[in-house]
Scaffold this active site. Structure first.
Site, PDB file in Angstrom:
ATOM      1  N   ASP A 144       0.725  -1.149   0.005  1.00 55.20           N
ATOM      2  CA  ASP A 144       0.133   0.181   0.021  1.00 55.20           C
ATOM      3  C   ASP A 144       0.801   1.311   0.138  1.00 55.20           C
ATOM      4  O   ASP A 144       2.153   1.044   0.312  1.00 55.20           O
ATOM      5  CB  ASP A 144      -0.923   0.030   1.360  1.00 55.20           C
ATOM      6  CG  ASP A 144      -2.167   0.897   0.900  1.00 55.20           C
ATOM      7  OD1 ASP A 144      -2.410   1.491  -0.078  1.00 55.20           O
ATOM      8  OD2 ASP A 144      -2.982   0.618   1.945  1.00 55.20           O
ATOM      9  N   ASP A 145       0.308   2.406  -0.314  1.00 50.72           N
ATOM     10  CA  ASP A 145       1.154   3.596  -0.174  1.00 50.72           C
ATOM     11  C   ASP A 145       1.573   4.099   1.070  1.00 50.72           C
ATOM     12  O   ASP A 145       2.415   4.648   1.351  1.00 50.72           O
ATOM     13  CB  ASP A 145       0.308   4.824  -1.053  1.00 50.72           C
ATOM     14  CG  ASP A 145      -1.145   5.105  -0.705  1.00 50.72           C
ATOM     15  OD1 ASP A 145      -1.778   4.304   0.183  1.00 50.72           O
ATOM     16  OD2 ASP A 145      -1.724   5.937  -1.189  1.00 50.72           O
ATOM     17  N   ASP A 175      -1.925   4.808   7.690  1.00 52.80           N
ATOM     18  CA  ASP A 175      -2.279   5.848   8.647  1.00 52.80           C
ATOM     19  C   ASP A 175      -2.686   5.474  10.129  1.00 52.80           C
ATOM     20  O   ASP A 175      -1.929   5.306  10.763  1.00 52.80           O
ATOM     21  CB  ASP A 175      -3.421   6.786   7.852  1.00 52.80           C
ATOM     22  CG  ASP A 175      -3.713   8.066   8.427  1.00 52.80           C
ATOM     23  OD1 ASP A 175      -3.582   8.329   9.634  1.00 52.80           O
ATOM     24  OD2 ASP A 175      -4.232   8.992   7.756  1.00 52.80           O
TER      25      ASP A 175
END
Length: 163
Positions: free
Chosen positions: A104-105, A108
């Site tokens: 994933d980028d 969070d």
């Protein structure tokens, strides 16, 4: 308390930067897979943000088997309950995702990765960027940013003329 808007503590990532950081992630993962030669069986991108990094990682590591898992946990800037919209091929994921590299980028708060990790506890989770709340859910990442930093990815922004 801060009166700062999210974009005022922003980390703007260009296409060049995401490419460099994704390549760095691939190099960190090279020969770290569970195979005899350290290979990974496949890459699974968490859509949509993980698709560009996953493509770069797969290319750098010469992995030809790529799939996606679509998880919705954001509605614009609000976090919602994470839910799977599309799962990867069950035969590919096998026994809990062993040998699978999930990319994933960004992690969070960790809601998305928490859900995917429950489904595939034996997979290896890698992100380009990590925030402190989600960092414990990632096995490998490149850059940590503060929890209150908003990351602007190139696919979420547009070039505009400024007079």
């Amino acid at each position: 308390m801060s009166d700062r808007l999210p974009h005022e503590k922003g980390f703007h990532v260009s296409w060049d930067q995401i490419h460099r950081d994704s390549r760095a992630l691939a190099w960190r993962l090279d020969k770290q897979g569970p195979g005899d030669d350290g290979a990974w069986r496949a890459v699974v991108a968490i859509t949509r943000g993980g698709m560009a990094p996953a493509m770069i990682v797969a290319r750098e590591l010469d992995i030809r088997t790529i799939d996606t898992i679509s998880v919705k946990s954001y509605d614009w800037r609000e976090q919602t309950e994470a839910k799977v919209l599309k799962a990867p091929d069950a035969g590919l994921m096998g026994d809990g995702g062993a040998g699978i590299l999930v990319v994933d980028d960004l992690v969070d708060t960790g809601r998305t990765l928490e859900l995917v990790r429950k489904l595939y506890p034996r997979a290896h989770f890698a992100t380009v960027y990590a925030k402190p709340m989600g960092r414990p859910l990632v096995d490998t990442f490149i850059t940590e940013v503060s929890q209150d930093t908003w990351i602007f990815f190139p696919w979420d922004t547009a070039l505009a003329f400024v007079p």
